[in-house]
Design a protein around this motif. Structure first.
Motif, PDB file in Angstrom:
ATOM      1  N   THR A 209     -19.527 -39.013   3.233  1.00 53.59           N
ATOM      2  CA  THR A 209     -19.139 -39.822   4.395  1.00 53.59           C
ATOM      3  C   THR A 209     -20.203 -40.880   4.654  1.00 53.59           C
ATOM      4  O   THR A 209     -19.878 -41.998   5.032  1.00 53.59           O
ATOM      5  CB  THR A 209     -18.997 -38.942   5.653  1.00 53.59           C
ATOM      6  OG1 THR A 209     -18.514 -37.663   5.258  1.00 53.59           O
ATOM      7  CG2 THR A 209     -18.037 -39.550   6.642  1.00 53.59           C
ATOM      8  N   ALA A 210     -21.474 -40.495   4.435  1.00 52.33           N
ATOM      9  CA  ALA A 210     -22.568 -41.409   4.744  1.00 52.33           C
ATOM     10  C   ALA A 210     -22.849 -42.398   3.626  1.00 52.33           C
ATOM     11  O   ALA A 210     -23.934 -42.968   3.549  1.00 52.33           O
ATOM     12  CB  ALA A 210     -23.831 -40.621   5.084  1.00 52.33           C
ATOM     13  N   SER A 211     -21.895 -42.585   2.719  1.00 55.18           N
ATOM     14  CA  SER A 211     -22.056 -43.677   1.753  1.00 55.18           C
ATOM     15  C   SER A 211     -20.691 -44.326   1.508  1.00 55.18           C
ATOM     16  O   SER A 211     -20.115 -44.871   2.449  1.00 55.18           O
ATOM     17  CB  SER A 211     -22.721 -43.182   0.460  1.00 55.18           C
ATOM     18  OG  SER A 211     -22.009 -42.120  -0.128  1.00 55.18           O
ATOM     19  N   MET A 214     -17.441 -44.490   3.906  1.00 54.48           N
ATOM     20  CA  MET A 214     -17.408 -45.221   5.182  1.00 54.48           C
ATOM     21  C   MET A 214     -17.559 -46.722   4.953  1.00 54.48           C
ATOM     22  O   MET A 214     -17.762 -47.480   5.892  1.00 54.48           O
ATOM     23  CB  MET A 214     -18.514 -44.714   6.114  1.00 54.48           C
ATOM     24  CG  MET A 214     -18.101 -43.537   6.973  1.00 54.48           C
ATOM     25  SD  MET A 214     -16.855 -43.998   8.198  1.00 54.48           S
ATOM     26  CE  MET A 214     -16.165 -42.401   8.582  1.00 54.48           C
ATOM     27  N   LEU A 215     -17.472 -47.161   3.703  1.00 56.26           N
ATOM     28  CA  LEU A 215     -17.714 -48.572   3.423  1.00 56.26           C
ATOM     29  C   LEU A 215     -16.440 -49.340   3.068  1.00 56.26           C
ATOM     30  O   LEU A 215     -16.500 -50.444   2.546  1.00 56.26           O
ATOM     31  CB  LEU A 215     -18.746 -48.708   2.292  1.00 56.26           C
ATOM     32  CG  LEU A 215     -20.164 -48.204   2.625  1.00 56.26           C
ATOM     33  CD1 LEU A 215     -21.072 -48.287   1.408  1.00 56.26           C
ATOM     34  CD2 LEU A 215     -20.775 -48.989   3.778  1.00 56.26           C
ATOM     35  N   CYS A 228     -16.944 -36.025   8.884  1.00 56.64           N
ATOM     36  CA  CYS A 228     -18.191 -35.987   9.652  1.00 56.64           C
ATOM     37  C   CYS A 228     -19.386 -36.229   8.759  1.00 56.64           C
ATOM     38  O   CYS A 228     -19.281 -36.259   7.538  1.00 56.64           O
ATOM     39  CB  CYS A 228     -18.330 -34.631  10.332  1.00 56.64           C
ATOM     40  SG  CYS A 228     -18.364 -33.253   9.179  1.00 56.64           S
ATOM     41  N   PHE A 229     -20.534 -36.397   9.387  1.00 57.65           N
ATOM     42  CA  PHE A 229     -21.794 -36.376   8.644  1.00 57.65           C
ATOM     43  C   PHE A 229     -22.317 -34.940   8.674  1.00 57.65           C
ATOM     44  O   PHE A 229     -22.293 -34.236   7.684  1.00 57.65           O
ATOM     45  CB  PHE A 229     -22.797 -37.369   9.242  1.00 57.65           C
ATOM     46  CG  PHE A 229     -24.134 -37.294   8.555  1.00 57.65           C
ATOM     47  CD1 PHE A 229     -24.248 -37.616   7.204  1.00 57.65           C
ATOM     48  CD2 PHE A 229     -25.270 -36.897   9.240  1.00 57.65           C
ATOM     49  CE1 PHE A 229     -25.472 -37.535   6.548  1.00 57.65           C
ATOM     50  CE2 PHE A 229     -26.504 -36.820   8.587  1.00 57.65           C
ATOM     51  CZ  PHE A 229     -26.598 -37.133   7.252  1.00 57.65           C
ATOM     52  N   MET A 258     -13.793 -45.325  14.520  1.00 54.85           N
ATOM     53  CA  MET A 258     -14.357 -45.216  13.181  1.00 54.85           C
ATOM     54  C   MET A 258     -13.315 -45.427  12.068  1.00 54.85           C
ATOM     55  O   MET A 258     -13.674 -45.457  10.905  1.00 54.85           O
ATOM     56  CB  MET A 258     -15.028 -43.849  12.980  1.00 54.85           C
ATOM     57  CG  MET A 258     -16.137 -43.522  13.971  1.00 54.85           C
ATOM     58  SD  MET A 258     -17.330 -44.858  14.234  1.00 54.85           S
ATOM     59  CE  MET A 258     -17.952 -45.078  12.581  1.00 54.85           C
TER      60      MET A 258
ATOM     61  N   GLY B 172     -20.617 -42.382  15.129  1.00 56.81           N
ATOM     62  CA  GLY B 172     -20.557 -42.772  13.720  1.00 56.81           C
ATOM     63  C   GLY B 172     -21.862 -42.664  12.956  1.00 56.81           C
ATOM     64  O   GLY B 172     -22.314 -43.623  12.337  1.00 56.81           O
ATOM     65  N   ALA B 174     -22.414 -41.146  10.179  1.00 57.65           N
ATOM     66  CA  ALA B 174     -22.185 -41.373   8.745  1.00 57.65           C
ATOM     67  C   ALA B 174     -22.080 -42.862   8.447  1.00 57.65           C
ATOM     68  O   ALA B 174     -22.700 -43.361   7.502  1.00 57.65           O
ATOM     69  CB  ALA B 174     -20.912 -40.650   8.296  1.00 57.65           C
ATOM     70  N   GLU B 175     -21.318 -43.567   9.262  1.00 58.23           N
ATOM     71  CA  GLU B 175     -21.145 -45.005   9.036  1.00 58.23           C
ATOM     72  C   GLU B 175     -22.473 -45.729   9.185  1.00 58.23           C
ATOM     73  O   GLU B 175     -22.794 -46.644   8.409  1.00 58.23           O
ATOM     74  CB  GLU B 175     -20.114 -45.551  10.032  1.00 58.23           C
ATOM     75  CG  GLU B 175     -19.589 -46.922   9.698  1.00 58.23           C
ATOM     76  CD  GLU B 175     -20.326 -48.047  10.404  1.00 58.23           C
ATOM     77  OE1 GLU B 175     -20.005 -49.203  10.129  1.00 58.23           O
ATOM     78  OE2 GLU B 175     -21.240 -47.784  11.226  1.00 58.23           O
ATOM     79  N   ILE B 177     -25.484 -44.632   8.620  1.00 51.22           N
ATOM     80  CA  ILE B 177     -26.329 -44.390   7.446  1.00 51.22           C
ATOM     81  C   ILE B 177     -25.793 -45.173   6.248  1.00 51.22           C
ATOM     82  O   ILE B 177     -26.544 -45.837   5.524  1.00 51.22           O
ATOM     83  CB  ILE B 177     -26.396 -42.879   7.134  1.00 51.22           C
ATOM     84  CG1 ILE B 177     -27.164 -42.151   8.241  1.00 51.22           C
ATOM     85  CG2 ILE B 177     -27.072 -42.634   5.776  1.00 51.22           C
ATOM     86  CD1 ILE B 177     -27.111 -40.639   8.143  1.00 51.22           C
ATOM     87  N   ALA B 178     -24.472 -45.110   6.058  1.00 47.90           N
ATOM     88  CA  ALA B 178     -23.868 -45.825   4.933  1.00 47.90           C
ATOM     89  C   ALA B 178     -24.184 -47.320   4.991  1.00 47.90           C
ATOM     90  O   ALA B 178     -24.569 -47.923   3.995  1.00 47.90           O
ATOM     91  CB  ALA B 178     -22.351 -45.605   4.932  1.00 47.90           C
TER      92      ALA B 178
END
Lengths: 316, 318
Positions: A209-211, A214-215, A228-229, A258, B172, B174-175, B177-178
């Motif tokens: 999710t943290a890469s 979410m882009l 989630c993270f 989000m 957010g 996660a967002e 960090i991304a």
């Protein structure tokens, strides 16, 4: 051979594993508890007919549901170093890999295919939660790099279905490095002005999710998906509070800004086709494909297409 | 130095004895003086011996030592005219991440780092170095600013990870960090990251996708804490020692895996025993790396950074 190992074998395995126990004829919905007949469930893309709960679905079933006439080509993914850390917990990582490969018939947790969606070229990458929790390691990272390259080559959008418990711990820091690595792959895609569409499915958590997940230019999620993270258990342990109902579910993320939309699986193909059409990938189709579509189209659309094709070619 | 780690007990005992003797010594007793000198020698030797062969778990303990250099120590010693800048322009100012501009050895730079805090009050204020989305959004803002004004970016990382909380998830995490990783890989100025203590997972890599990644010799950098890994794979946190070894979290391992570019040696017995000397060594290393980067074309700096991360862990193919 490739077609055999990638397409036929997993399907065959799925059929055999699903049917060797009689109680697999009926599946209990994890949400409403209704007993669902296996064939009905499959016909309904693994969505409960009673409560709309979205059960997991295999990458192959997704490809079939999404591409035109269920026709697509899987791409062969580059090899990656196996077990670079020689990792062993209660079991060797190589053993766990072997088990997962046997269970799924796949090499690792992501499959990439290309085909047409409503006539437009598209690349779809699907992460498979059944393969070691879909975890992001060297192989998934490489698959995303390859998918991005293919999309750029074909001037096609990349649609990515995420599903993962997070990073593959057995690859240690190298799994963490897939976060910047996959980000570079997505940046290359974006610099070619090709759409990156993410569909978050249950569950998508942690470093995934943290890469890349979410882009997306467009962020979609399946109903009820956990996104989630930090996972709910980690948060509960940290703050020692019970979490609110629906916390970190797709609808919750939509409400908190989000996501662009939550889309039911039955509407997924139509939605994705419309988005890639609207984002204008037709302008960027290679000339050969243009000619093909020109043949069968009538009056108005073809004029628009020719104009746009002329416009794009005159630019060059 | 009062904060000894469990494996430092023999050293703590020796230093205790030295202090005892020093109390007895009134300046006249030559024998006691000699004893003290001998014990000092022994303690130093013991310290060198112990630190020469720390296990990954012991390094984890050293990396988390309360007296490790903090971002505030680093900015005080290495950054002149440090001018902190606050806020993400959207929701709040997250004090777990401190950033701003200043002068590093004569050169104007942007500094971003996690801050754990030094005492109870400041630890709470900085949320123990665990950032929320606002922290990563502030970092993105400062990186964009650095890019806009062509200023090199120096990041300093010491965090157990991003904060796992309800609000952080709602806004957010996660967002954030991304995007932080994305911006790091997008800027066209030199970027140097230093892992000072703990490099904890996504919360660390968010600030460490840099042209050069430096790491203190006793720092750790990992995808999950050894305890977390043990809890998941061994089903008990008690196996954290095994997990620390299996995951390859030390600077020496990471240099071999080409995940980091350079190890910065620490004073004997760890950076926590001589913070100014440790920071000075870090400053020298950063200066050297920065000098090698500043002459490069902006596009080249970005492309090099991207290629570096693409190459990590890939089979040899050129």
């Amino acid at each position: 051979m490739n077609w055999l190992t990638n397409k036929v074998l997993p399907k065959f395995r799925q059929l055999t594993t699903k049917q060797d126990t009689p109680d697999n004829l009926w599946v209990k919905c994890p949400d409403c508890g209704q007993m669902l007949f296996h064939n009905d469930l499959q016909a309904n893309q693994n969505v409960c007919a009673h409560c709309d709960y979205h059960l997991r679905i295999s990458p192959v079933e997704r490809f079939e549901a999404l591409f035109d006439e269920a026709k697509y080509d899987l791409i062969e993914l580059p090899e990656v170093p196996v077990d670079p850390l020689k990792f062993r917990d209660s079991k060797r990582y190589t053993e766990r890999l072997k088990d997962a490969r046997h269970k799924t018939g796949d090499i690792d947790a992501m499959k990439v295919a290309h085909g047409k969606m409503n006539g437009n070229a598209a690349v779809i990458a699907v992460q498979n939660f059944d393969f070691m929790g879909g975890s992001l390691g060297l192989a998934v990272g490489e698959a995303i790099v390859a998918a991005s390259k293919l999309a750029i080559l074909q001037k096609a959008p990349l649609i990515l279905f995420s599903a993962a418990g997070g990073a593959r711990m057995q690859e240690g820091i190298l799994s963490l490095m897939q976060m910047p690595r996959t980000t570079v792959a997505i940046q290359r895609l974006k610099e070619n002005r090709l759409p990156f569409i993410v569909v978050l499915t249950d569950p998508t958590t942690g470093g995934v999710t943290a890469s890349y997940a979410m882009l997306g230019d467009i962020q979609i999620a399946e109903p009820g998906a956990l996104i989630c993270f930090a996972g709910p258990r980690v948060i509960e342990e940290t703050i020692r509070e019970t979490l609110p109902d629906g916390f970190q579910r797709a609808e919750f993320l939509l409400e908190h800004g989000m996501l662009d939309m939550v889309v039911h699986r039955k509407d997924m193909r139509e939605t994705l086709c419309r988005i890639i059409d609207l984002l204008g990938t037709k302008l960027k189709l290679p000339p050969a494909v243009m000619k093909n579509s020109d043949k069968k189209t009538v009056a108005k659309p073809s004029v628009a297409k020719e104009e746009s094709a002329a416009a794009s070619s005159s630019k060059k | 130095m009062n904060n000894f780690l469990d494996f430092e007990k023999p050293i703590a005992d020796l230093e205790g004895k030295i202090r005892e003797l020093e109390g007895l010594e009134d300046g006249s007793d030559i024998e006691i003086k000699e004893d003290i000198a001998k014990l000092r020698q022994k303690a130093l030797h013991q310290l060198e011996q112990t630190y020469a062969k720390l296990t990954p778990w012991q390094k984890t303990q050293v990396a988390r030592h309360v007296d490790r250099p903090k971002l505030s120590d680093i900015t005080a010693q290495l950054i002149e005219e440090f001018t902190p800048l606050a806020g993400d322009r959207a929701f709040a100012d997250d004090k777990a991440i401190v950033g701003g501009m200043g002068r590093f050895r004569g050169r104007s730079v942007v500094v971003i780092g996690t801050e754990k805090g030094k005492d109870t009050e400041s630890r709470l204020r900085h949320n123990f170095g665990m950032a929320r989305p606002e922290g990563y959004r502030k970092a993105q803002r400062l990186m964009r600013m650095a890019d806009h004004f062509s200023l090199p970016i120096l990041t300093f990382i010491d965090t157990s990870g991003a904060y796992p909380g309800i609000g952080a998830e709602e806004r957010g995490q996660a967002e954030a960090i991304a995007r932080s990783i994305e911006v790091s890989l997008d800027v066209r100025v030199p970027m140097i990251a230093s892992i000072v203590g703990e490099g904890g997972s996504g919360g660390a890599v968010a600030l460490a996708s840099a042209n050069r990644v430096l790491m203190f010799a006793n720092a750790i950098y990992s995808v999950i804490s050894p305890e977390g890994c043990a809890a998941i794979l061994w089903k008990t946190r008690d196996k954290a020692q095994e997990a620390a070894t299996a995951m390859k979290v030390t600077a020496q391992d990471l240099l071999k895996l080409k995940v980091i570019d350079r190890i910065v040696d620490e004073p004997v017995g760890g950076a926590q025993r001589d913070v100014p000397a440790a920071i000075n060594a870090l400053g020298d290393a950063i200066e050297e790396e920065l000098t090698s980067l500043v002459g490069k074309e902006p596009g080249e700096l970005r492309e090099e950074r991207r290629r570096k991360f693409l190459a990590i862990g890939r089979l040899e193919e050129g």
